[in-house]
Motif scaffolding. Structure first.
Motif, mmCIF file in Angstrom:
data_model
loop_
_atom_site.group_PDB
_atom_site.id
_atom_site.type_symbol
_atom_site.label_atom_id
_atom_site.label_comp_id
_atom_site.label_asym_id
_atom_site.label_seq_id
_atom_site.Cartn_x
_atom_site.Cartn_y
_atom_site.Cartn_z
ATOM 1 N N ALA A 153 36.812 -17.116 -63.406
ATOM 2 C CA ALA A 153 35.540 -16.821 -63.898
ATOM 3 C C ALA A 153 35.412 -15.231 -64.308
ATOM 4 O O ALA A 153 34.852 -14.884 -65.406
ATOM 5 C CB ALA A 153 34.356 -17.154 -62.953
ATOM 6 N N VAL A 154 35.881 -14.371 -63.456
ATOM 7 C CA VAL A 154 35.829 -12.797 -63.621
ATOM 8 C C VAL A 154 36.624 -12.595 -65.098
ATOM 9 O O VAL A 154 36.028 -11.814 -65.782
ATOM 10 C CB VAL A 154 36.140 -12.151 -62.175
ATOM 11 N N HIS A 155 37.622 -13.164 -64.984
ATOM 12 C CA HIS A 155 38.822 -12.967 -66.168
ATOM 13 C C HIS A 155 38.146 -13.387 -67.724
ATOM 14 O O HIS A 155 37.821 -12.594 -68.324
ATOM 15 C CB HIS A 155 39.903 -13.597 -65.948
ATOM 16 N N PHE A 156 37.476 -14.559 -67.474
ATOM 17 C CA PHE A 156 36.875 -15.032 -68.960
ATOM 18 C C PHE A 156 35.426 -14.244 -69.076
ATOM 19 O O PHE A 156 35.030 -13.952 -70.293
ATOM 20 C CB PHE A 156 36.494 -16.471 -68.834
ATOM 21 N N ARG A 157 34.962 -13.885 -67.926
ATOM 22 C CA ARG A 157 33.685 -13.023 -68.416
ATOM 23 C C ARG A 157 34.073 -11.633 -68.926
ATOM 24 O O ARG A 157 33.427 -11.264 -69.768
ATOM 25 C CB ARG A 157 32.951 -12.686 -66.882
ATOM 26 N N GLN A 158 34.995 -10.876 -68.537
ATOM 27 C CA GLN A 158 35.599 -9.632 -68.926
ATOM 28 C C GLN A 158 36.125 -9.868 -70.605
ATOM 29 O O GLN A 158 35.681 -9.111 -71.469
ATOM 30 C CB GLN A 158 36.665 -9.257 -68.164
ATOM 31 N N ILE A 159 36.904 -10.838 -70.549
ATOM 32 C CA ILE A 159 37.452 -11.066 -72.055
ATOM 33 C C ILE A 159 36.418 -11.596 -73.052
ATOM 34 O O ILE A 159 36.622 -11.431 -74.458
ATOM 35 C CB ILE A 159 38.943 -12.000 -72.188
ATOM 36 N N THR A 160 35.342 -12.151 -72.628
ATOM 37 C CA THR A 160 34.192 -12.494 -73.541
ATOM 38 C C THR A 160 33.153 -11.718 -73.743
ATOM 39 O O THR A 160 31.923 -12.205 -74.527
ATOM 40 C CB THR A 160 33.866 -14.053 -73.303
ATOM 41 N N GLU A 161 33.253 -10.619 -73.096
ATOM 42 C CA GLU A 161 31.872 -9.680 -73.197
ATOM 43 C C GLU A 161 31.862 -9.043 -74.515
ATOM 44 O O GLU A 161 30.499 -8.936 -74.885
ATOM 45 C CB GLU A 161 32.384 -8.190 -72.252
ATOM 46 N N ASN A 162 32.753 -9.033 -75.254
ATOM 47 C CA ASN A 162 32.510 -8.555 -76.703
ATOM 48 C C ASN A 162 32.247 -9.818 -77.368
ATOM 49 O O ASN A 162 33.003 -10.637 -77.794
ATOM 50 C CB ASN A 162 33.703 -8.069 -77.314
ATOM 51 N N SER A 163 30.921 -9.758 -77.901
ATOM 52 C CA SER A 163 30.256 -11.036 -78.745
ATOM 53 C C SER A 163 31.240 -10.941 -80.011
ATOM 54 O O SER A 163 30.898 -12.153 -80.831
ATOM 55 C CB SER A 163 28.895 -10.760 -78.969
ATOM 56 N N ASP A 164 31.726 -10.195 -80.668
ATOM 57 C CA ASP A 164 32.314 -10.331 -81.791
ATOM 58 C C ASP A 164 33.624 -10.964 -81.899
ATOM 59 O O ASP A 164 34.340 -11.353 -82.894
ATOM 60 C CB ASP A 164 32.559 -8.907 -82.484
ATOM 61 N N ASP A 165 34.178 -11.010 -80.644
ATOM 62 C CA ASP A 165 35.488 -11.799 -80.150
ATOM 63 C C ASP A 165 35.268 -13.352 -80.249
ATOM 64 O O ASP A 165 34.831 -13.661 -79.192
ATOM 65 C CB ASP A 165 36.245 -11.295 -79.127
ATOM 66 N N GLN A 166 35.712 -14.022 -81.385
ATOM 67 C CA GLN A 166 35.370 -15.468 -81.272
ATOM 68 C C GLN A 166 36.160 -16.249 -80.892
ATOM 69 O O GLN A 166 36.412 -17.423 -80.897
ATOM 70 C CB GLN A 166 35.076 -15.805 -82.943
ATOM 71 N N ILE A 167 37.476 -15.557 -80.198
ATOM 72 C CA ILE A 167 38.703 -16.234 -80.073
ATOM 73 C C ILE A 167 38.565 -16.630 -78.419
ATOM 74 O O ILE A 167 39.377 -17.321 -77.831
ATOM 75 C CB ILE A 167 39.980 -15.587 -80.583
ATOM 76 N N ALA A 168 38.193 -15.532 -77.816
ATOM 77 C CA ALA A 168 38.772 -15.266 -76.580
ATOM 78 C C ALA A 168 38.468 -16.311 -75.703
ATOM 79 O O ALA A 168 38.913 -16.734 -74.609
ATOM 80 C CB ALA A 168 37.717 -13.873 -76.096
ATOM 81 N N LYS A 169 37.159 -17.233 -75.951
ATOM 82 C CA LYS A 169 36.917 -18.387 -74.967
ATOM 83 C C LYS A 169 37.693 -19.395 -75.147
ATOM 84 O O LYS A 169 37.854 -20.448 -74.581
ATOM 85 C CB LYS A 169 35.356 -18.829 -75.421
ATOM 86 N N TYR A 170 38.785 -19.360 -75.985
ATOM 87 C CA TYR A 170 39.778 -20.462 -76.379
ATOM 88 C C TYR A 170 41.048 -20.146 -75.758
ATOM 89 O O TYR A 170 41.854 -21.046 -75.777
ATOM 90 C CB TYR A 170 39.805 -20.686 -77.969
ATOM 91 N N THR A 171 40.975 -18.883 -75.440
ATOM 92 C CA THR A 171 42.509 -18.517 -74.703
ATOM 93 C C THR A 171 42.758 -19.082 -73.310
ATOM 94 O O THR A 171 41.707 -19.357 -72.578
ATOM 95 C CB THR A 171 42.410 -16.992 -74.541
ATOM 96 N N ILE A 172 43.971 -19.535 -73.064
ATOM 97 C CA ILE A 172 44.425 -20.094 -71.818
ATOM 98 C C ILE A 172 45.222 -19.358 -71.069
ATOM 99 O O ILE A 172 46.211 -18.688 -71.642
ATOM 100 C CB ILE A 172 45.202 -21.366 -72.274
ATOM 101 N N LYS A 173 44.859 -18.668 -70.082
ATOM 102 C CA LYS A 173 45.760 -17.643 -69.049
ATOM 103 C C LYS A 173 46.973 -17.611 -69.031
ATOM 104 O O LYS A 173 47.687 -16.732 -69.120
ATOM 105 C CB LYS A 173 44.606 -17.193 -67.930
#
Length: 347
Positions: A153-173
């Motif tokens: 949850a911390v990892h995804f919160r960090q990588i999705t902080e930039n609202s312009d990045d439309q891909i981050a929420k689809y990434t699989i760590k």
């Protein structure tokens, strides 16, 4: 003048009612055909290679899905949980008061929300359907078991902080380098389901007044509108008639214009569905012999329309049926939904 207005209103109401009853009878006949189709396909001894993740969620970890039954985004998450056989408790939210969400530690009370209570006592609350799926999948394919829900949850919160990045929420760590091409195609169609497919749903299920009433009857039957509370019937009545009117004459036209759909919105639905069918091609699933995350995303979006006229039209006028039947069978077979928790009875 008053009598003219009253007569006109009565005629319109009667016309809407007769149109609704016609749709209802037609739906019953076509629904029987759909279930017959699924049953006949279920009898075939097809071998489906289900590649389950390496890591399973711990037995003492409790997972709750807080949802609206006919929300496409909620159905995406539910389809993922069902397919992978993840035990969960389903909590249906009452849209009027949302008492089921009062205990959540997040500011925004929106669906879908997944709450995970780990055996260690740590509670993790997740929102946003695609991010929930990405996080759960990252956890499940973590072969080293080094990740926890809270760390992810911390990892995804960090990588999705930039609202312009439309891909981050689809990434699989935990996807390895050998899975990059699979990830790229999967991501492309998961994003397509969110950016394109989901936007043809509302204009189709609220296409006209009779269909809008029918849709709200499905919504109130499947959803939490008080159950047997004293205010349940008035709430259901208002939702059905005022909700259907507002969605049909205000929201659906706006969405149709905003998303540049065809004048005949059914045609837009068929075009999008046929685009997906063409992508799957001769394979059983987009993922080959087993569904991948793109299959589950598209299935989840379309699943929300079950029992509605648009869904039956889609099955009749596109080639989606065989793929949809396979997906429906697998999700139903694997589902480990523990029980349906009803909380509005005591409200």
């Amino acid at each position: 003048m008053r009598w003219l207005a009253l007569t006109t209103s009565a005629c319109l109401s009667q016309a809407a009612y007769l149109s609704y009853k016609h749709l209802e009878q037609r739906k019953i006949t076509r629904t029987r055909s759909w279930f017959s189709f699924v049953a006949s396909n279920s009898e075939k001894k097809e071998m489906v290679n289900i590649q389950l993740p390496l890591r399973r969620i711990k037995e003492n970890d409790k997972l709750e899905l807080i949802q609206y039954a006919t929300c496409p985004f909620c159905n995406k998450v539910r389809s993922y949980l069902d397919f992978y056989g993840i035990p969960y408790t389903l909590i249906e939210v009452c849209p009027a008061f949302k008492p089921e969400m009062k205990s959540l530690t997040v500011k925004k009370k929106k669906v879908p929300t997944v709450r995970i209570c780990e055996a260690t006592g740590t509670e993790t609350v997740l929102q946003e359907s695609s991010q929930i799926i990405s996080l759960l999948h990252s956890y499940q394919i973590d072969s080293k078991s080094s990740e926890t829900f809270s760390s992810l949850a911390v990892h995804f919160r960090q990588i999705t902080e930039n609202s312009d990045d439309q891909i981050a929420k689809y990434t699989i760590k935990n996807y390895g380098l050998d899975n990059q091409e699979k990830f790229r195609k999967e991501l492309e169609w998961r994003k397509w389901a969110d950016d394109k497919l989901v936007h043809v749903v509302a204009p189709n299920i609220y296409r006209n007044f009779a269909e809008s009433i029918e849709t709200f009857r499905v919504i109130t039957a499947k959803g939490n509108y008080g159950y047997d509370a004293y205010w349940a019937k008035p709430l259901t009545f208002m939702a059905t008639w005022f909700g259907s009117t507002f969605m049909c004459f205000v929201i659906a036209p706006r969405l149709k214009k905003k998303n540049k759909l065809n004048e005949n919105v059914r045609q837009s639905l068929y075009e999008h569905v046929n685009e997906w069918v063409a992508e799957v091609g001769e394979k059983k699933f987009h993922g080959g012999d087993s569904p991948n995350l793109a299959d589950l995303a598209v299935f989840g979006v379309l699943r929300c329309m079950e029992d509605m006229e648009a869904f039956l039209d889609m099955l009749e006028f596109t080639e989606i049926g065989p793929w949809y039947g396979r997906m429906s069978k697998l999700c139903s077979k694997n589902s480990k939904q523990t029980h349906f928790r009803q909380t509005s009875k005591q409200s």
